[in-house]
Design a protein around this motif. Structure first.
Motif, PDB file in Angstrom:
ATOM      1  N   THR A  48      37.289  93.677  33.284  1.00 48.38           N
ATOM      2  CA  THR A  48      37.848  92.405  32.842  1.00 48.38           C
ATOM      3  C   THR A  48      37.023  91.585  31.136  1.00 48.38           C
ATOM      4  N   PHE A  49      37.143  91.244  30.984  1.00 44.62           N
ATOM      5  CA  PHE A  49      36.579  90.376  30.078  1.00 44.62           C
ATOM      6  C   PHE A  49      37.148  89.183  29.816  1.00 44.62           C
ATOM      7  N   MET A  50      36.918  88.520  28.788  1.00 47.29           N
ATOM      8  CA  MET A  50      36.985  87.332  28.561  1.00 47.29           C
ATOM      9  C   MET A  50      36.417  87.114  26.645  1.00 47.29           C
ATOM     10  N   VAL A  51      37.936  86.685  25.779  1.00 44.95           N
ATOM     11  CA  VAL A  51      37.476  86.864  24.641  1.00 44.95           C
ATOM     12  C   VAL A  51      38.403  85.983  23.907  1.00 44.95           C
ATOM     13  N   ILE A  66      30.782 100.734  28.903  1.00 47.69           N
ATOM     14  CA  ILE A  66      30.692  99.921  28.232  1.00 47.69           C
ATOM     15  C   ILE A  66      30.166  99.234  26.771  1.00 47.69           C
ATOM     16  N   ASP A  67      29.956  99.762  25.458  1.00 41.76           N
ATOM     17  CA  ASP A  67      28.832 100.154  24.331  1.00 41.76           C
ATOM     18  C   ASP A  67      29.430  98.305  23.281  1.00 41.76           C
ATOM     19  N   ASN A  68      27.880  98.044  23.556  1.00 36.83           N
ATOM     20  CA  ASN A  68      27.770  96.661  23.280  1.00 36.83           C
ATOM     21  C   ASN A  68      28.719  96.613  21.509  1.00 36.83           C
ATOM     22  N   PRO A  69      28.189  97.486  21.062  1.00 38.27           N
ATOM     23  CA  PRO A  69      27.817  96.916  19.245  1.00 38.27           C
ATOM     24  C   PRO A  69      29.646  97.269  18.858  1.00 38.27           C
ATOM     25  N   GLN A  74      35.090  95.434  17.865  1.00 35.57           N
ATOM     26  CA  GLN A  74      36.653  95.691  17.947  1.00 35.57           C
ATOM     27  C   GLN A  74      36.772  94.147  18.338  1.00 35.57           C
ATOM     28  N   PHE A  75      36.009  93.737  19.244  1.00 36.20           N
ATOM     29  CA  PHE A  75      36.654  92.010  19.058  1.00 36.20           C
ATOM     30  C   PHE A  75      36.164  91.103  18.485  1.00 36.20           C
ATOM     31  N   GLY A  76      35.607  91.773  17.717  1.00 42.49           N
ATOM     32  CA  GLY A  76      34.247  90.227  17.359  1.00 42.49           C
ATOM     33  C   GLY A  76      33.763  88.898  17.680  1.00 42.49           C
ATOM     34  N   VAL A  77      33.750  89.248  19.500  1.00 49.19           N
ATOM     35  CA  VAL A  77      32.350  88.690  20.186  1.00 49.19           C
ATOM     36  C   VAL A  77      31.623  89.397  21.126  1.00 49.19           C
ATOM     37  N   LYS A  80      31.235  89.928  27.162  1.00 44.51           N
ATOM     38  CA  LYS A  80      31.527  88.700  28.199  1.00 44.51           C
ATOM     39  C   LYS A  80      32.301  88.955  30.146  1.00 44.51           C
ATOM     40  N   MET A  81      31.805  89.830  31.015  1.00 47.83           N
ATOM     41  CA  MET A  81      32.256  89.899  32.004  1.00 47.83           C
ATOM     42  C   MET A  81      33.211  88.949  32.792  1.00 47.83           C
TER      43      MET A  81
END
Length: 158
Positions: A48-51, A66-69, A74-77, A80-81
């Protein structure tokens, strides 16, 4: 209780009897794999994350991270779990039982490509000692997912 909500949720699909409850914890990938006598990679973990002020849930294979790049692309941010308190409040399940079933309104669900290499996977069912075995089409049908995404590392595509 969250597991009862999940069982009720699965009732509309005629799958409530497929929800498994264990005498032992299945709160982590390793514990779930042990309880289910399967490989950890087949555990469908829900992250779970906040976008942009909105909670999202990403279901991934148990052996990936999760691959940060890729996530940022994908999400533009930056990823942040959610904290454990945020997970319960925003998603509707406690950490250890998080799943895409019977969740709060406003949570967007994504399925990660890492799951597609399996015929069946085992997501939790709202408690730290539960799971259900689903085919990938059943997971698509029951999860209310928005899209397939590719944001993980550590599996054969790499």
């Amino acid at each position: 209780m969250a597991i009862e909500n999940v069982k009720n949720y699965f009732r509309k699909y005629g799958m409530e009897d497929r929800v498994q409850e264990f005498a032992v914890s299945s709160a982590t990938v390793e514990l779930a794999a042990e309880a289910l006598h399967c490989e950890p990679c087949r555990i469908a973990k829900s992250l779970t994350f906040m976008v942009k002020e909105e909670p999202i849930l990403i279901v991934t294979a148990g052996d990936v991270k999760i691959d940060n790049p890729r996530y940022k692309k994908q999400f533009g941010v930056k990823a942040k779990m959610l904290s454990a308190d945020e997970v319960s409040a925003l998603i509707g399940h406690a950490v250890g039982g998080v799943c895409p079933f019977a969740i709060r309104d406003g949570v967007t669900v994504y399925l990660d490509e890492s799951l597609k290499r399996f015929e069946t996977v085992f997501p939790a069912c709202g408690s730290s000692n539960s799971a259900i075995e689903l085919t990938i089409p059943e997971l698509e049908q029951t999860s209310g997912f928005t899209a397939w995404i590719d944001v993980c590392k550590g599996w054969e595509r790499d």
